[in-house]
Motif scaffolding. Sequence first.
Motif, PDB file in Angstrom:
ATOM      1  N   THR A 150     -24.426  38.838 -17.610  1.00 10.70           N
ATOM      2  CA  THR A 150     -24.224  36.898 -17.843  1.00 10.70           C
ATOM      3  C   THR A 150     -23.337  36.966 -17.248  1.00 10.70           C
ATOM      4  OG1 THR A 150     -22.315  37.024 -19.636  1.00 10.70           O
ATOM      5  CG2 THR A 150     -25.154  37.090 -20.261  1.00 10.70           C
ATOM      6  N   LEU A 151     -22.656  35.949 -17.101  1.00 14.52           N
ATOM      7  CA  LEU A 151     -22.176  35.247 -16.137  1.00 14.52           C
ATOM      8  C   LEU A 151     -20.603  35.321 -16.478  1.00 14.52           C
ATOM      9  CD1 LEU A 151     -20.966  33.757 -13.592  1.00 14.52           C
ATOM     10  CD2 LEU A 151     -21.949  31.303 -13.922  1.00 14.52           C
ATOM     11  N   ARG A 152     -20.475  34.775 -17.740  1.00 17.31           N
ATOM     12  CA  ARG A 152     -19.190  35.162 -18.502  1.00 17.31           C
ATOM     13  C   ARG A 152     -19.135  37.011 -18.271  1.00 17.31           C
ATOM     14  NH1 ARG A 152     -18.479  33.142 -24.869  1.00 17.31           N
ATOM     15  NH2 ARG A 152     -16.104  33.856 -24.854  1.00 17.31           N
ATOM     16  N   GLU A 153     -19.737  38.056 -18.060  1.00 15.38           N
ATOM     17  CA  GLU A 153     -18.785  38.921 -18.394  1.00 15.38           C
ATOM     18  C   GLU A 153     -18.732  39.422 -17.292  1.00 15.38           C
ATOM     19  OE1 GLU A 153     -22.143  41.911 -21.570  1.00 15.38           O
ATOM     20  OE2 GLU A 153     -23.228  41.290 -19.722  1.00 15.38           O
ATOM     21  N   LEU A 154     -19.469  38.876 -16.241  1.00 11.35           N
ATOM     22  CA  LEU A 154     -18.684  38.989 -15.128  1.00 11.35           C
ATOM     23  C   LEU A 154     -17.589  38.099 -14.563  1.00 11.35           C
ATOM     24  CD1 LEU A 154     -21.511  39.004 -12.221  1.00 11.35           C
ATOM     25  CD2 LEU A 154     -21.204  40.579 -13.800  1.00 11.35           C
ATOM     26  N   GLU A 155     -17.262  37.394 -15.191  1.00  7.14           N
ATOM     27  CA  GLU A 155     -16.540  36.462 -15.114  1.00  7.14           C
ATOM     28  C   GLU A 155     -15.113  37.681 -15.755  1.00  7.14           C
ATOM     29  OE1 GLU A 155     -17.082  33.075 -16.844  1.00  7.14           O
ATOM     30  OE2 GLU A 155     -17.125  31.397 -15.314  1.00  7.14           O
ATOM     31  N   GLU A 156     -14.734  37.633 -17.202  1.00  5.54           N
ATOM     32  CA  GLU A 156     -14.612  38.948 -17.897  1.00  5.54           C
ATOM     33  C   GLU A 156     -13.680  40.011 -17.182  1.00  5.54           C
ATOM     34  OE1 GLU A 156     -16.197  39.791 -21.979  1.00  5.54           O
ATOM     35  OE2 GLU A 156     -15.601  37.662 -22.446  1.00  5.54           O
ATOM     36  N   MET A 157     -14.574  40.492 -16.160  1.00  2.00           N
ATOM     37  CA  MET A 157     -14.652  41.831 -15.509  1.00  2.00           C
ATOM     38  C   MET A 157     -13.798  41.570 -14.583  1.00  2.00           C
ATOM     39  SD  MET A 157     -18.836  43.834 -14.855  1.00  2.00           S
ATOM     40  CE  MET A 157     -19.347  43.587 -16.112  1.00  2.00           C
ATOM     41  N   THR A 158     -13.917  40.109 -13.823  1.00  2.78           N
ATOM     42  CA  THR A 158     -12.933  39.732 -12.491  1.00  2.78           C
ATOM     43  C   THR A 158     -12.070  39.038 -12.621  1.00  2.78           C
ATOM     44  OG1 THR A 158     -14.488  38.237 -11.668  1.00  2.78           O
ATOM     45  CG2 THR A 158     -15.024  40.328 -10.904  1.00  2.78           C
ATOM     46  N   GLU A 159     -11.511  38.928 -14.357  1.00  4.71           N
ATOM     47  CA  GLU A 159     -10.748  38.113 -14.752  1.00  4.71           C
ATOM     48  C   GLU A 159     -10.757  36.119 -13.626  1.00  4.71           C
ATOM     49  OE1 GLU A 159      -7.223  40.258 -12.990  1.00  4.71           O
ATOM     50  OE2 GLU A 159      -6.547  40.493 -14.794  1.00  4.71           O
ATOM     51  N   GLY A 160     -11.833  35.870 -14.057  1.00  5.18           N
ATOM     52  CA  GLY A 160     -11.946  34.327 -13.430  1.00  5.18           C
ATOM     53  C   GLY A 160     -12.509  35.151 -12.134  1.00  5.18           C
ATOM     54  N   PHE A 161     -12.701  36.015 -11.553  1.00  2.00           N
ATOM     55  CA  PHE A 161     -12.573  35.522  -9.809  1.00  2.00           C
ATOM     56  C   PHE A 161     -11.596  35.359  -9.154  1.00  2.00           C
ATOM     57  CE2 PHE A 161     -17.318  35.212 -11.364  1.00  2.00           C
ATOM     58  CZ  PHE A 161     -18.314  36.286 -11.209  1.00  2.00           C
ATOM     59  N   ALA A 162     -10.439  36.027 -10.174  1.00  5.05           N
ATOM     60  CA  ALA A 162      -9.381  36.107  -9.751  1.00  5.05           C
ATOM     61  C   ALA A 162      -9.197  36.563  -7.755  1.00  5.05           C
ATOM     62  CB  ALA A 162      -8.126  36.624  -9.725  1.00  5.05           C
ATOM     63  N   GLU A 163      -8.467  36.204  -6.877  1.00  6.29           N
ATOM     64  CA  GLU A 163      -8.287  36.113  -5.762  1.00  6.29           C
ATOM     65  C   GLU A 163      -7.892  37.267  -5.732  1.00  6.29           C
ATOM     66  OE1 GLU A 163      -8.045  35.596  -1.816  1.00  6.29           O
ATOM     67  OE2 GLU A 163      -9.210  33.755  -3.484  1.00  6.29           O
ATOM     68  N   GLU A 164      -6.344  38.111  -6.547  1.00  5.04           N
ATOM     69  CA  GLU A 164      -6.351  39.402  -6.721  1.00  5.04           C
ATOM     70  C   GLU A 164      -7.556  40.670  -5.854  1.00  5.04           C
ATOM     71  OE1 GLU A 164      -4.360  39.642 -10.861  1.00  5.04           O
ATOM     72  OE2 GLU A 164      -3.140  39.795  -9.064  1.00  5.04           O
ATOM     73  N   ASN A 165      -8.521  40.249  -7.016  1.00  6.46           N
ATOM     74  CA  ASN A 165      -9.044  41.247  -7.403  1.00  6.46           C
ATOM     75  C   ASN A 165     -10.473  41.114  -6.022  1.00  6.46           C
ATOM     76  OD1 ASN A 165      -8.727  42.208  -9.532  1.00  6.46           O
ATOM     77  ND2 ASN A 165      -9.595  40.393 -11.336  1.00  6.46           N
ATOM     78  N   LEU A 166     -10.191  40.157  -5.881  1.00  6.40           N
ATOM     79  CA  LEU A 166     -11.019  40.103  -4.026  1.00  6.40           C
ATOM     80  C   LEU A 166     -10.947  41.054  -3.029  1.00  6.40           C
ATOM     81  CD1 LEU A 166     -13.858  38.270  -2.834  1.00  6.40           C
ATOM     82  CD2 LEU A 166     -11.844  37.242  -1.872  1.00  6.40           C
ATOM     83  N   ILE A 167     -11.956  41.996  -3.309  1.00 13.95           N
ATOM     84  CA  ILE A 167     -11.433  43.055  -1.905  1.00 13.95           C
ATOM     85  C   ILE A 167     -11.856  43.275  -0.206  1.00 13.95           C
ATOM     86  CG2 ILE A 167     -11.054  44.729  -3.072  1.00 13.95           C
ATOM     87  CD1 ILE A 167     -13.314  46.158  -3.860  1.00 13.95           C
ATOM     88  N   GLN A 168     -13.120  42.099  -0.385  1.00 11.13           N
ATOM     89  CA  GLN A 168     -14.019  42.309   0.893  1.00 11.13           C
ATOM     90  C   GLN A 168     -14.133  40.661   1.294  1.00 11.13           C
ATOM     91  OE1 GLN A 168     -17.030  45.063   1.269  1.00 11.13           O
ATOM     92  NE2 GLN A 168     -17.687  43.948   2.617  1.00 11.13           N
ATOM     93  N   LYS A 169     -14.385  40.346   1.886  1.00  8.04           N
ATOM     94  CA  LYS A 169     -14.572  38.894   2.357  1.00  8.04           C
ATOM     95  C   LYS A 169     -15.412  39.140   3.583  1.00  8.04           C
ATOM     96  CE  LYS A 169     -14.273  33.207   1.909  1.00  8.04           C
ATOM     97  NZ  LYS A 169     -12.855  33.198   1.125  1.00  8.04           N
ATOM     98  N   SER A 170     -16.501  38.043   3.694  1.00 11.90           N
ATOM     99  CA  SER A 170     -17.253  38.005   5.148  1.00 11.90           C
ATOM    100  C   SER A 170     -17.722  35.735   4.390  1.00 11.90           C
ATOM    101  CB  SER A 170     -18.566  38.915   5.485  1.00 11.90           C
ATOM    102  OG  SER A 170     -19.132  38.910   4.487  1.00 11.90           O
ATOM    103  N   GLU A 171     -18.946  36.319   5.432  1.00  5.71           N
ATOM    104  CA  GLU A 171     -19.624  34.752   5.614  1.00  5.71           C
ATOM    105  C   GLU A 171     -20.173  34.033   4.621  1.00  5.71           C
ATOM    106  OE1 GLU A 171     -21.702  31.912   8.720  1.00  5.71           O
ATOM    107  OE2 GLU A 171     -21.603  33.325   9.580  1.00  5.71           O
TER     108      GLU A 171
END
Length: 407
Positions: A150-171
Amino acid sequence: MKRVQYQNNLKKINRQCKRNEVKLEVKLAAGYCPAKLTVDEAQNSNTRWIVLDSHLKKYQEIIRGQVGCNIAITKGKDIATLMPSTFPPLTTRTYPPECYKRYNREVATNGHPGSHGKNPEQEPNSSGQQPQTPHWYLLSWRSGFPRAFTLRELEEMTEGFAEENLIQKSENLMVYEGIFEETPVLIKSFQENDDRFWSVLVILSRARHRNIMNLVGYCFTGGCRFIIVDFPCLGTLASNLNDNELARKLTWKARWYIAIEIGGSLRYLHEECGDEPIVHQSVCSANIVFSHCYCAMLCNFIMAKWLNLQESSAKNEKDEKLYVDVRDYGIFLVELIAGSAEEKDRQSLVDWAVPLMKDGNIEEVMDPRLLDGNSDKKMIQCMARAALLCLNSPHPRPSISFSSGSR
């Protein structure tokens, strides 16, 4: 009762051990997962050999990927297949601090991963000791996976898709680091209209192999598209080769096994995964990652696709499409031999190395950071021979089985 039964069965071995002044210890271990029990006991006992009987041999690939000792598989009375160790024992391996950074951060501050700072009674780790390593057993191989999240599970995994957990970003793609069941994972976020999500999901749902970064799960709800895979704790082959200290730990024997493992994963995709072959189309050291036990895994299936045999009815056309992976595999072998992993200079590396290998001057190509490779020369020569076969572009095109098997 069980202890007595096992002791009676081992009396003959016990007598032999006593004659050779070897101490025999009998220990019973109970649990739900035989593979996990075996690995845990091996790591806790400084084990040199593991002998798998008929009940445990089905777990041989999982166990072998998680231990540093030798393995023997019983075939019959007094007959066993010996499988020497591929890499140094787990206790001697060094884990780069930048790996699973969030896992370590949570253990250091909260005492266990996945707590998100919700345990105020737990004192921060002020001892200066390195936080523990992640759970050894990859999620994708555990019971109940892959599965829908579920989306809620993913939010818990990533601390709400926190910027510090973003390791790669493209277009069109963002990759997050997360924690689920005390194990690091990667969460890949696709745009709603990105058809690559469905292509990757279909391929990874069907492809299951020890040397492929397997699917842990997926999530699609509304405009959200996510794919969850195992976390490569020891980074990519490219990052290891580009670091002098890490590259020296990739001995010739280790590189030989990496070549075999990746060749096996490509053979699986081309010849064993269903009726239609899968072409990866991006085999390179940057797309080969390591689990925490240095098991090499092919990753990044963004460009992969099914090869429709009806559309490619002509055998030559099929071989040409499969040859994309075969040629890339040849370049990958050159990267292993030379210890070079610069993606922009791959063709330059081939142009320099192939003539030298053809002339038998492989010593000039070999990674100078490793010690004298005389004792491993046969393995190096076999890798070079396979690389030349992949890159010489003969007709008919060589299959991955023929090319990787030529070693």
